[in-house]
Structure formats: structure tokens, C-alpha cells
Design a protein around this motif. Structure first.
Motif, PDB file in Angstrom:
ATOM      1  N   ARG A 238       0.484   5.546   8.246  1.00  0.00           N
ATOM      2  CA  ARG A 238       0.677   6.162   6.928  1.00  0.00           C
ATOM      3  C   ARG A 238      -0.412   5.702   5.951  1.00  0.00           C
ATOM      4  NH1 ARG A 238       5.496   8.594   5.704  1.00  0.00           N
ATOM      5  NH2 ARG A 238       5.354   7.896   3.540  1.00  0.00           N
ATOM      6  N   VAL A 239      -0.875   4.460   6.087  1.00  0.00           N
ATOM      7  CA  VAL A 239      -1.987   3.982   5.265  1.00  0.00           C
ATOM      8  C   VAL A 239      -3.199   4.890   5.449  1.00  0.00           C
ATOM      9  CG1 VAL A 239      -3.649   2.104   4.968  1.00  0.00           C
ATOM     10  CG2 VAL A 239      -1.222   1.571   5.253  1.00  0.00           C
ATOM     11  N   ILE A 240      -3.498   5.206   6.710  1.00  0.00           N
ATOM     12  CA  ILE A 240      -4.657   6.060   7.010  1.00  0.00           C
ATOM     13  C   ILE A 240      -4.409   7.492   6.550  1.00  0.00           C
ATOM     14  CG2 ILE A 240      -6.078   6.968   8.884  1.00  0.00           C
ATOM     15  CD1 ILE A 240      -5.343   4.341  10.416  1.00  0.00           C
ATOM     16  N   ALA A 241      -3.202   7.986   6.778  1.00  0.00           N
ATOM     17  CA  ALA A 241      -2.882   9.358   6.374  1.00  0.00           C
ATOM     18  C   ALA A 241      -3.099   9.560   4.879  1.00  0.00           C
ATOM     19  CB  ALA A 241      -1.440   9.687   6.755  1.00  0.00           C
ATOM     20  N   ARG A 242      -2.761   8.556   4.078  1.00  0.00           N
ATOM     21  CA  ARG A 242      -2.950   8.667   2.623  1.00  0.00           C
ATOM     22  C   ARG A 242      -4.426   8.755   2.256  1.00  0.00           C
ATOM     23  NH1 ARG A 242       1.527   5.318   2.693  1.00  0.00           N
ATOM     24  NH2 ARG A 242       0.320   3.401   2.741  1.00  0.00           N
ATOM     25  N   ARG A 243      -5.294   8.257   3.123  1.00  0.00           N
ATOM     26  CA  ARG A 243      -6.723   8.259   2.831  1.00  0.00           C
ATOM     27  C   ARG A 243      -7.454   9.459   3.420  1.00  0.00           C
ATOM     28  NH1 ARG A 243      -4.501   3.665   2.100  1.00  0.00           N
ATOM     29  NH2 ARG A 243      -5.434   2.061   0.745  1.00  0.00           N
ATOM     30  N   ALA A 244      -6.716  10.329   4.070  1.00  0.00           N
ATOM     31  CA  ALA A 244      -7.313  11.558   4.593  1.00  0.00           C
ATOM     32  C   ALA A 244      -6.335  12.715   4.467  1.00  0.00           C
ATOM     33  CB  ALA A 244      -7.721  11.362   6.045  1.00  0.00           C
ATOM     34  N   PRO A 245      -5.783  12.940   3.269  1.00  0.00           N
ATOM     35  CA  PRO A 245      -4.789  14.016   3.142  1.00  0.00           C
ATOM     36  C   PRO A 245      -5.387  15.391   3.357  1.00  0.00           C
ATOM     37  CG  PRO A 245      -5.396  13.186   0.978  1.00  0.00           C
ATOM     38  CD  PRO A 245      -6.039  12.276   1.983  1.00  0.00           C
TER      39      PRO A 245
ATOM     40  N   ASP B  51       0.828  -1.205   0.000  1.00  0.00           N
ATOM     41  CA  ASP B  51       0.000   0.000   0.000  1.00  0.00           C
ATOM     42  C   ASP B  51       0.861   1.252   0.000  1.00  0.00           C
ATOM     43  OD1 ASP B  51      -2.990   0.820   0.381  1.00  0.00           O
ATOM     44  OD2 ASP B  51      -1.853   2.123   1.725  1.00  0.00           O
ATOM     45  N   GLU B  52       1.985   1.200   0.701  1.00  0.00           N
ATOM     46  CA  GLU B  52       2.900   2.348   0.711  1.00  0.00           C
ATOM     47  C   GLU B  52       3.395   2.637  -0.699  1.00  0.00           C
ATOM     48  OE1 GLU B  52       5.197   5.489   2.233  1.00  0.00           O
ATOM     49  OE2 GLU B  52       3.834   4.225   3.395  1.00  0.00           O
ATOM     50  N   VAL B  53       3.814   1.588  -1.422  1.00  0.00           N
ATOM     51  CA  VAL B  53       4.311   1.788  -2.779  1.00  0.00           C
ATOM     52  C   VAL B  53       3.184   2.229  -3.701  1.00  0.00           C
ATOM     53  CG1 VAL B  53       5.475   0.712  -4.736  1.00  0.00           C
ATOM     54  CG2 VAL B  53       6.155   0.113  -2.407  1.00  0.00           C
ATOM     55  N   ALA B  54       2.009   1.617  -3.549  1.00  0.00           N
ATOM     56  CA  ALA B  54       0.865   2.026  -4.363  1.00  0.00           C
ATOM     57  C   ALA B  54       0.560   3.506  -4.159  1.00  0.00           C
ATOM     58  CB  ALA B  54      -0.358   1.181  -4.009  1.00  0.00           C
ATOM     59  N   GLY B  55       0.706   3.987  -2.924  1.00  0.00           N
ATOM     60  CA  GLY B  55       0.475   5.401  -2.645  1.00  0.00           C
ATOM     61  C   GLY B  55       1.545   6.296  -3.238  1.00  0.00           C
ATOM     62  N   LEU B  56       2.767   5.770  -3.407  1.00  0.00           N
ATOM     63  CA  LEU B  56       3.820   6.531  -4.067  1.00  0.00           C
ATOM     64  C   LEU B  56       3.583   6.618  -5.573  1.00  0.00           C
ATOM     65  CD1 LEU B  56       6.943   5.086  -2.209  1.00  0.00           C
ATOM     66  CD2 LEU B  56       6.063   7.415  -2.023  1.00  0.00           C
ATOM     67  N   ILE B  57       2.981   5.575  -6.127  1.00  0.00           N
ATOM     68  CA  ILE B  57       2.725   5.555  -7.574  1.00  0.00           C
ATOM     69  C   ILE B  57       1.523   6.415  -7.920  1.00  0.00           C
ATOM     70  CG2 ILE B  57       2.054   4.070  -9.505  1.00  0.00           C
ATOM     71  CD1 ILE B  57       3.673   1.820  -8.169  1.00  0.00           C
ATOM     72  N   GLU B  58       0.456   6.284  -7.115  1.00  0.00           N
ATOM     73  CA  GLU B  58      -0.768   7.063  -7.374  1.00  0.00           C
ATOM     74  C   GLU B  58      -1.485   7.286  -6.054  1.00  0.00           C
ATOM     75  OE1 GLU B  58      -4.894   6.785 -10.030  1.00  0.00           O
ATOM     76  OE2 GLU B  58      -3.437   5.151 -10.023  1.00  0.00           O
ATOM     77  N   HIS B  59      -1.774   8.536  -5.739  1.00  0.00           N
ATOM     78  CA  HIS B  59      -2.456   8.839  -4.485  1.00  0.00           C
ATOM     79  C   HIS B  59      -3.855   8.241  -4.490  1.00  0.00           C
ATOM     80  CE1 HIS B  59       0.845  11.204  -3.313  1.00  0.00           C
ATOM     81  NE2 HIS B  59       0.507  12.362  -3.871  1.00  0.00           N
ATOM     82  N   PRO B  60      -4.256   7.532  -3.410  1.00  0.00           N
ATOM     83  CA  PRO B  60      -5.627   6.997  -3.358  1.00  0.00           C
ATOM     84  C   PRO B  60      -6.630   8.112  -3.121  1.00  0.00           C
ATOM     85  CG  PRO B  60      -4.509   6.607  -1.269  1.00  0.00           C
ATOM     86  CD  PRO B  60      -3.483   7.198  -2.205  1.00  0.00           C
ATOM     87  N   GLU B  61      -7.893   7.832  -3.415  1.00  0.00           N
ATOM     88  CA  GLU B  61      -8.939   8.811  -3.134  1.00  0.00           C
ATOM     89  C   GLU B  61      -9.072   8.980  -1.624  1.00  0.00           C
ATOM     90  OE1 GLU B  61     -12.640   8.110  -5.007  1.00  0.00           O
ATOM     91  OE2 GLU B  61     -11.801   7.809  -6.998  1.00  0.00           O
ATOM     92  N   GLY B  62      -9.232  10.212  -1.200  1.00  0.00           N
ATOM     93  CA  GLY B  62      -9.308  10.485   0.224  1.00  0.00           C
ATOM     94  C   GLY B  62     -10.731  10.567   0.735  1.00  0.00           C
ATOM     95  N   TYR B  63     -10.904  10.311   2.015  1.00  0.00           N
ATOM     96  CA  TYR B  63     -12.198  10.445   2.677  1.00  0.00           C
ATOM     97  C   TYR B  63     -12.327  11.844   3.272  1.00  0.00           C
ATOM     98  CZ  TYR B  63     -12.902   5.366   2.440  1.00  0.00           C
ATOM     99  OH  TYR B  63     -13.083   4.084   2.008  1.00  0.00           O
ATOM    100  N   GLY B  64     -13.574  12.274   3.451  1.00  0.00           N
ATOM    101  CA  GLY B  64     -13.815  13.558   4.090  1.00  0.00           C
ATOM    102  C   GLY B  64     -13.531  13.512   5.580  1.00  0.00           C
ATOM    103  N   HIS B  65     -13.791  12.346   6.184  1.00  0.00           N
ATOM    104  CA  HIS B  65     -13.510  12.174   7.610  1.00  0.00           C
ATOM    105  C   HIS B  65     -13.303  10.687   7.885  1.00  0.00           C
ATOM    106  CE1 HIS B  65     -13.410  13.593  11.769  1.00  0.00           C
ATOM    107  NE2 HIS B  65     -14.025  12.472  12.096  1.00  0.00           N
ATOM    108  N   VAL B  66     -12.364  10.396   8.765  1.00  0.00           N
ATOM    109  CA  VAL B  66     -12.081   9.016   9.159  1.00  0.00           C
ATOM    110  C   VAL B  66     -12.087   8.938  10.684  1.00  0.00           C
ATOM    111  CG1 VAL B  66     -10.476   7.073   9.024  1.00  0.00           C
ATOM    112  CG2 VAL B  66     -10.638   8.682   7.103  1.00  0.00           C
ATOM    113  N   VAL B  67     -12.836   7.974  11.209  1.00  0.00           N
ATOM    114  CA  VAL B  67     -12.831   7.677  12.639  1.00  0.00           C
ATOM    115  C   VAL B  67     -11.982   6.423  12.831  1.00  0.00           C
ATOM    116  CG1 VAL B  67     -14.223   7.065  14.658  1.00  0.00           C
ATOM    117  CG2 VAL B  67     -15.124   8.678  12.962  1.00  0.00           C
ATOM    118  N   VAL B  68     -10.926   6.538  13.615  1.00  0.00           N
ATOM    119  CA  VAL B  68      -9.981   5.440  13.823  1.00  0.00           C
ATOM    120  C   VAL B  68     -10.068   4.991  15.274  1.00  0.00           C
ATOM    121  CG1 VAL B  68      -7.607   4.663  13.520  1.00  0.00           C
ATOM    122  CG2 VAL B  68      -8.454   6.600  12.179  1.00  0.00           C
TER     123      VAL B  68
END
Length: 673
Positions: free
Chosen positions: A473-480, A444-461
Motif C-alpha cells: 500500500r505504501v508503493i500504491a500510494r506513490r503510483a496512483p 505512512d498509511e495514516v499520512a496517506g489518509l491525511i494527504e496523498h503523497p506525490e506520485g511517480y510516473g513509474h516505479v520499479v519494485v
């Protein structure tokens, strides 16, 4: 007042009549929403507008149809002067959109006084009324059995027996919402600004999970378009936990929210491999992010690539090697996603060619530009200097190639850490690799370096204390650009990489400026149980304040026996617990489960697994009990739980704090606290 007093009976009759009116109005709202869908399908509008309108109408109708059965209001406010009277419930109910509502949504701004008003600061509230409903009520008006008034305008300020009964009510089945019992400090967190991320350090029983879920419901109500445009994600530690909380948001009128685990979010491949402790520790370490970045960008190289010649009829347009190298270097310095960088190099090569054409023959056509963009020499040059790549290729090459790993990890990982990373039995190719859970994080880290994933408006962790830096970092990529609600308790960290401080976690999550708020007052776990857990807390390597409980009820029992008598003692403890109301959770070290189950089976005591919600007795491995609650907990052999893993004392702390009425500790060995 008692239930026999005429004034109380008259008040109950009026409130039951109002509830009947609300039931009728809600039925009309459901029917009307269905009719609006039919009308909307026939509306004259553009295709896009009709589709948007239809989606909104269908979503509204679906949400109303899927509302959980139950009482339609739980409180009321009577304001000073001509301020009027409002009933507070889980959703807005009205007989006509233009008329005053029969019930106001608990999330509406006007409802905040229900949670925040006090004798010291009444906020224009003369009387706050709470309603007592029969346990498990499905919304029958006759289930309204009591009420209590708090005359804030007259300085009256007293503890609510109805709230206390609701909090202490036996807990069987999935988690319930707490809309009727939200405390002022919880309400402040629930209604926090969408743009601000917040971290809740919550001691056991303080309601941090409920706060996170109610905050999600509040944000969906307050910012529906902004949240739904980006989406809202609830991340839990495992499927058992998600099943336990699954009914909270629908009960609050919010459906369609994605509730997932981090493993499900990154499940590019099934997990078929395992890592030893040393390999997993390195893979979850924050340094791996730079190792992977180096491994990916090591593929970008211009040495020996030469110049570029693109045929155009009988002519060849050329770009010198030095200019091409400069284009690649400039794009590298801009640090775009790897895939974007490749296309950016292509675009700048084409721009260079176009400038040459313009100087010689004038502006080229768009067709010429498109043809050159896909010309074989241009694509071949890109493949040579900035090749396409899959995340699996990068990670597999890194974990199988000693020299590749040494180059990428130089100055970051020592030789022992590099050896731990290398696969002992390399696959023939990445397609046949047996990926481990930690490998998926790397992918997932490499996939995020190749192409940014779509982000969420809000994430509850939730249970965020157990996240590794790489998982953060997986979560950070999904809520930039979105915000986070981070929930956890450092004392309950059980993974080898569990956090020791929240600022470190928040930095890895990309929200270093998020506020950390401590919840230390417990409402669910009895005082005696909290006191025992606090004794263990002193031995844990975390700096968190000791919890305190407002509940003076509950029971703590120690049942000591000979080591070989533990299974029989567990049977006796379960039988005692079954003599009272509520759920029973038997929690043991994972390795001890077979002998405990055998003893229960032999005694004719049927015990369900942790995923079977609503069971009277559940046998739960200590490794999955986090986040769950039972009225009665039988903790089996604490010493074995503490010894089962490196952070076993933290796991034991979790086990001891799962009881909301009664904890019985069965042991044949000395207690580790």
C-alpha cells in the motif's frame, strides 16, 4: 574464421577505425553540450522559459560528462537491399544532428531488430554482427578483439559464442548492464507500454533485475517528458543491493534516477524500537489499513458541537447545527483525504454564510470571504468537529489506548491480535515514542489518509515477493496514476508475510489487472546448480515453475565433514575457489558468521563484507545475500541456514542460487534437500 584470417583482420581494422571516429564524435558532442549551456545562459527569453531551457541543457551536458567509459557499440545490422548499415550501442552518437548517426541507441525502434530478428523472421536484416571486446575494456579501440556475423537473410541461425562469453564472464564488482545480450523474451518486457504495469516472476538467473533496470532506461528514453514530470523510482530491498545495481543505469546513459529502499521512503523517524513476531505480523496485515482509517475518522464528530455564529460588525451570521452536521456528513461520504476534507468543510461553511449575506445585502467582497474563512469561530468549529491531526498522534493513541484500539479494531482483529499491538511500555507522548520499522509503515498509511503523497510516473519494485500487504500500500500510494514494473520470485520469499501468489500482491499494489509474465530460462546460473535448487523448490509452499538453465558449464561440489570441521573445510573451499577467476562469496547463517570469519582470518584469507563491491572474497550473511551474485559461492551448513528462521528453506533456496560459475556446499550435518 580465426583471428589469423586476412578477411577477419580487415573487418576488425575497419570496425576499429569506425570506433575511433565514434570516439572523436562523442568528444565533440560533450564539448558541444558544454558550449550550448553557455549560449543558453545568454538566451533572451522569459525567466521561466530560460530556466527550463537552462535546466535541459545542463542536464544533457551533465549526462554526457558522466557516461561510463567503455566500448561505444556492441553490435551492427546490415539490412537487405539499400537498407544500409547501423551500429548499435548504449547511446546515439553523431557528428552532426542532421546526419545519419554513427551509433544508434539500443532503445531506438530501429534497434529492436538486433534483439528480435531470427532466421525464421529476419525483419529485413541480412547480417547481424556482434562484437567481442576485451573484458573490462574502457573503450580503447584496440580492445575490439573479435566479431561474428549471423547471416539471417540466408537462413543462418546459430548460438552466439560472444554472447555466451559475455554472460559467463567472471563477475567481480557491481552489476553490469545487459544491453548487448538481451534475449527476445526479455526485450518484449523491456519495451512494454508505459501505461501498462507488469509483474515478472523470474526464476534465479533469468535476469529479472536487469530487465527491470533496462525497462526503466527504455521508458526514460521513449517518454522523457512524461517520466521526468512524475519521476522514476527504483525500489530495492536494501542498500547493499542498491549499491550492487547502482552503475547499470549510468552505463546506459541515464543519471539522476532515484534508487531507494522502502524503509528510506517512509523514514519519518529513526527506527529505535523492535516488534516481536506477533506484533509485526499484525502491523503488516492488510486489515490494519481499515483499523487506522477508523482510528483517524473517529476524530470527526459533530455531536454536541452546536450551531455556528460568526460576527460581522454589529451583526452575527448563524449556521444551524443541523446544516453543519449535514455539511460534515456530505464531506465524509465523498471520502477525500482527511486534510482536504477539513478544508472542504471550511469552504462549505463559508459558502453557506456567503449565501446568507447575498440574500440580505448582495454579493460580499473577496476580502470579506478571506476574513470569514479565517474567522476564529469557523476555525474553532473545525477544530471541534474535524480537528487537525498528525499521523504520530493517531498511531500512538491506537497503540497505547486499549479502548481506542478496541473501537477501531472491532470485528477486524481478535483480542489476542489487539494485545499484540499494544505497547508494553507506553511513551509519555508520541514525541518520545521508540518507533519500530513496522510502525513507520503504519505512520505512512495514516499520512496517506491525511494527504496523498506525490506520485511517480513509474516505479520499479524489485524483490517484491517479500513485501507485506501494508508495504504494498505504501508503493500504491506513490503510483496512483503511474505504472509499475514488479520483479520477484515467489520461491525466494523470506519474510514472515512473503507472498504466496502474485494476484494478491498486485491487488495490494493497486494494479490488479497487471499481467504476470514468467521467466524460467536462466542465463547466469549453471545447469547443475539449478538442478540442485529445483530439488529444494519441491519442498517450498509456492506454485512456480521449475527453472532451467542454458548453461551446461559450471560446477557443483559437496564437501562433507564432521560438524566441528566445518570452518576448516570452508577455508579449503575458499582456497580452491581462489585458484580460479572471479569473485568468491562465502554465505553462512548469520549466527555462524563469527566462527567462519575467525577461521578465514586465522588462515590469512581476507574477506570483505557484502557492501564492499569488487572484493575478491566476501563473507555474506544469508539474510542479505538476496539479489547478489558471485562467480563462486561457498554455502556453509545449509541445515543451519534453513533452521535460522521460519521460512529458512526459502532463504536456503536464495543462497544456493547465487553462484554463476561454481557452487560448493560445505556441511557437517545432513542436508535439508
Amino acid at each position: 574464421m580465426t583471428s589469423t584470417e586476412p578477411a577477419l583482420q580487415r573487418a576488425l581494422s575497419r570496425e576499429r577505425a569506425h570506433h575511433e571516429r565514434c570516439l572523436a564524435a562523442l568528444a565533440a558532442m560533450v564539448e558541444g553540450a558544454g558550449e550550448q549551456v553557455v549560449i543558453g545562459e545568454d538566451v533572451s527569453a522569459s525567466g521561466a522559459d530560460a530556466e527550463v531551457l537552462g535546466y535541459r541543457l545542463r542536464s544533457h551536458a551533465k549526462a554526457l560528462r558522466e557516461l561510463s567509459e567503455g566500448p561505444l557499440f556492441f553490435g551492427a545490422l546490415e539490412f537487405e537491399g539499400a537498407g544500409g548499415r547501423l551500429h548499435i550501442g548504449r547511446l546515439r552518437i553523431s557528428e552532426h544532428p542532421a546526419e545519419p548517426p554513427l551509433v544508434v541507441d539500443w532503445r531506438a525502434p530501429v534497434s529492436r531488430a538486433f534483439y528480435q530478428a531470427s532466421a525464421r523472421d529476419p525483419q529485413d536484416v541480412a547480417v547481424r554482427r556482434r562484437f567481442g571486446w576485451a573484458p573490462g575494456s574502457r573503450g580503447d579501440s584496440g580492445d575490439l578483439t573479435g566479431l561474428e556475423d549471423e547471416r539471417l537473410g540466408q537462413g543462418e541461425n546459430r548460438a552466439s559464442r560472444i554472447v555466451a562469453r559475455e554472460i559467463e564472464r567472471p563477475r567481480v564488482g557491481p552489476m553490469r548492464d545487459i544491453a548487448a545480450t538481451i534475449q527476445p523474451e526479455q526485450d518484449d518486457l523491456v519495451r512494454g507500454d508505459l501505461t501498462l504495469s507488469v509483474c515478472v516472476q523470474g526464476a534465479p538467473g533469468t535476469g529479472k533485475t536487469a530487465v527491470g533496470l533496462h525497462r526503466a532506461a527504455y521508458l526514460l528514453y521513449t517518454h522523457p517528458q512524461r517520466i521526468r514530470r512524475g519521476g522514476l523510482l527504483i525500489l530495492g530491498p536494501n542498500r547493499t543491493f542498491l549499491s550492487y545495481i547502482a552503475e547499470v543505469l549510468p552505463a546506459l546513459g541515464e543519471t539522476g534516477v532515484r534508487q531507494s529502499t522502502l524503509a528510506e521512503e517512509i523514514a519519518r523517524w529513526p527506527v529505535r524500537g523492535t516488534d516481536d513476531e506477533s506484533a509485526a505480523a499484525v502491523k503488516h496485515d492488510a486489515r490494519m489499513a481499515e483499523v487506522l482509517r477508523r482510528a483517524l475518522y473517529a476524530r470527526v464528530r459533530t455531536a454536541g458541537a452546536g450551531s455556528l455564529a460568526v460576527p460581522d460588525g454589529s451583526y452575527r451570521w448563524r449556521v444551524p447545527e443541523a446544516e453543519l452536521a449535514r455539511i460534515v456528513a456530505d464531506v465524509r461520504e465523498e471520502e477525500p483525504p482527511y486534510g482536504v476534507g477539513r478544508e472542504r468543510v471550511r469552504a462549505r461553511i463559508v459558502r453557506s454564510l456567503r449565501e446568507r449575506v447575498e440574500r440580505r445585502a448582495g454579493p460580499p467582497t473577496n476580502a470579506w470571504v478571506r476574513r470569514v474563512e479565517r474567522a476564529r469561530p469557523v476555525s474553532a468549529y473545525l477544530d471541534a468537529v474535524w480537528p487537525r491531526v498528525r499521523p504520530e498522534e493517531v498511531v500512538a493513541e491506537l497503540l497505547t489506548g486499549r479502548e481506542v484500539l478496541a473501537g477501531a479494531a472491532d470485528g477486524l482483529l481478535d483480542s489476542a491480535e489487539q494485545r499484540a499491538l499494544l505497547w508494553l511500555e507506553p511513551p509519555r507522548s508520541w514525541k518520545s515514542a521508540r518507533w519500530s520499522a513496522a510502525d513507520l509503515v503504519l505512520l505512512d498509511e495514516v499520512a496517506g489518509l491525511i494527504e496523498h503523497p506525490e506520485g511517480y510516473g513509474h516505479v520499479v519494485v524489485d524483490e517484491a515477493q517479500d513485501l507485506s500487504p501494508m508495504e504494498c500500500r505504501v508503493i500504491a500510494r506513490r503510483a496512483p496514476f503511474g505504472s509499475l514494473t514488479v520483479l520477484g520470485d515467489l520461491a525466494q520469499g523470506t519474510t514472515p508475510w512473503a507472498a504466496r501468489s502474485w494476484p494478491t500482491v498486485l491487488a495490494h499494489l493497486g494494479k490488479p489487472d497487471a499481467a504476470v509474465v514468467e521467466l524460467t530460462t536462466g542465463f547466469r546460473v549453471p545447469r547443475a546448480v539449478v538442478g540442485l535448487a529445483n530439488r529444494l523448490l519441491e519442498r517450498l509452499d509456492v506454485d512456480v515453475p521449475a527453472a532451467r538453465s542454458l548453461r551446461g558449464d559450471g560446477e557443483l561440489r559437496m564437501r562433507e565433514t564432521a560438524p566441528d570441521g566445518v570452518p576448516a573445510a570452508v577455508v579449503d573451499a575458499v582456497r580452491d575457489a581462489l585458484g580460479q577467476e572471479g569473485s568468491v562469496g562465502v554465505v553462512a547463517a548469520d549466527a555462524d558468521l563469527p566462527r567462519v570469519r575467525a577461521a578465514l582470518d586465522a588462515a590469512g584469507l581476507e574477506a570483505a563484507g557484502p557492501g564492499e563491491l569488487g572484493a575478491r572474497v566476501s563473507l555474506v550473511p544469508a539474510s542479505v545475500v538476496k539479489g547478489l551474485e558471485y562467480d563462486h559461492v561457498v554455502a556453509v551448513e545449509p541445515a543451519a541456514i534453513a533452521e535460522a528462521e521460519k521460512r529458512g528453506l526459502h532463504r536456503l533456496y536464495v543462497v544456493l542460487t547465487r553462484a554463476v560459475s561454481r557452487l560448493e556446499v560445505v556441511h557437517g550435518r545432513p542436508l535439508p534437500f
